[in-house]
Design a protein around this motif. Structure first.
Motif, mmCIF file in Angstrom:
data_model
loop_
_atom_site.group_PDB
_atom_site.id
_atom_site.type_symbol
_atom_site.label_atom_id
_atom_site.label_comp_id
_atom_site.label_asym_id
_atom_site.label_seq_id
_atom_site.Cartn_x
_atom_site.Cartn_y
_atom_site.Cartn_z
ATOM 1 N N LEU A 124 0.831 -1.205 0.000
ATOM 2 C CA LEU A 124 0.000 0.000 0.000
ATOM 3 C C LEU A 124 0.864 1.252 0.000
ATOM 4 C CD1 LEU A 124 -2.758 1.363 0.144
ATOM 5 C CD2 LEU A 124 -2.618 1.183 2.618
ATOM 6 N N ILE A 125 1.871 1.275 0.836
ATOM 7 C CA ILE A 125 2.756 2.440 0.910
ATOM 8 C C ILE A 125 3.523 2.615 -0.402
ATOM 9 C CG2 ILE A 125 4.797 3.395 2.057
ATOM 10 C CD1 ILE A 125 3.793 1.928 4.621
ATOM 11 N N ALA A 126 4.049 1.520 -0.931
ATOM 12 C CA ALA A 126 4.878 1.587 -2.135
ATOM 13 C C ALA A 126 4.104 2.037 -3.367
ATOM 14 C CB ALA A 126 5.517 0.228 -2.395
ATOM 15 N N THR A 127 2.795 1.838 -3.384
ATOM 16 C CA THR A 127 2.013 2.179 -4.572
ATOM 17 C C THR A 127 1.126 3.405 -4.392
ATOM 18 O OG1 THR A 127 0.264 0.633 -3.917
ATOM 19 C CG2 THR A 127 1.992 -0.217 -5.382
ATOM 20 N N LYS A 155 6.421 8.073 0.701
ATOM 21 C CA LYS A 155 7.738 7.479 0.470
ATOM 22 C C LYS A 155 7.957 6.313 1.421
ATOM 23 C CE LYS A 155 12.633 8.553 0.242
ATOM 24 N NZ LYS A 155 13.657 9.585 0.370
ATOM 25 N N LEU A 156 8.271 5.160 0.861
ATOM 26 C CA LEU A 156 8.583 3.975 1.662
ATOM 27 C C LEU A 156 10.020 4.089 2.139
ATOM 28 C CD1 LEU A 156 7.914 1.140 2.740
ATOM 29 C CD2 LEU A 156 8.694 0.242 0.540
ATOM 30 N N ASN A 194 5.484 -4.858 -6.413
ATOM 31 C CA ASN A 194 4.668 -3.930 -5.639
ATOM 32 C C ASN A 194 4.938 -4.032 -4.141
ATOM 33 O OD1 ASN A 194 2.674 -2.452 -7.496
ATOM 34 N ND2 ASN A 194 2.736 -4.521 -8.281
ATOM 35 N N GLY A 195 6.071 -4.621 -3.775
ATOM 36 C CA GLY A 195 6.507 -4.626 -2.388
ATOM 37 C C GLY A 195 6.089 -5.824 -1.560
#
Length: 67
Positions: free
Chosen positions: A8-11, A16-17, A64-65
């Protein structure tokens, strides 16, 4: 600062992750896919589940992490 799932954070635009939390603060989510007993689209559902565990899907998740 906020903690959330890496995919969720990465996309999410504008977020910023920075990286994962340290091991003792980290947790994982496990997902289970099952067919409903009376599904009218058994072949489609089985195909989707097979896709979810395929190398192609694993690449998409990783991009996507997700691990």
């Amino acid at each position: 600062m906020v903690a959330g799932t890496i995919p969720l954070i990465a996309t999410t635009p504008g977020i910023k992750l920075l990286g994962p939390l340290p091991g003792d603060l980290q947790s994982t989510l496990t997902y289970t896919a099952v067919l409903m007993a009376n599904t009218s689209q058994r072949d489609t559902a089985e195909g989707f589940i097979k896709f979810l565990v395929s190398p192609e899907a694993k690449e998409i998740f990783a991009a996507n992490g997700a691990k």
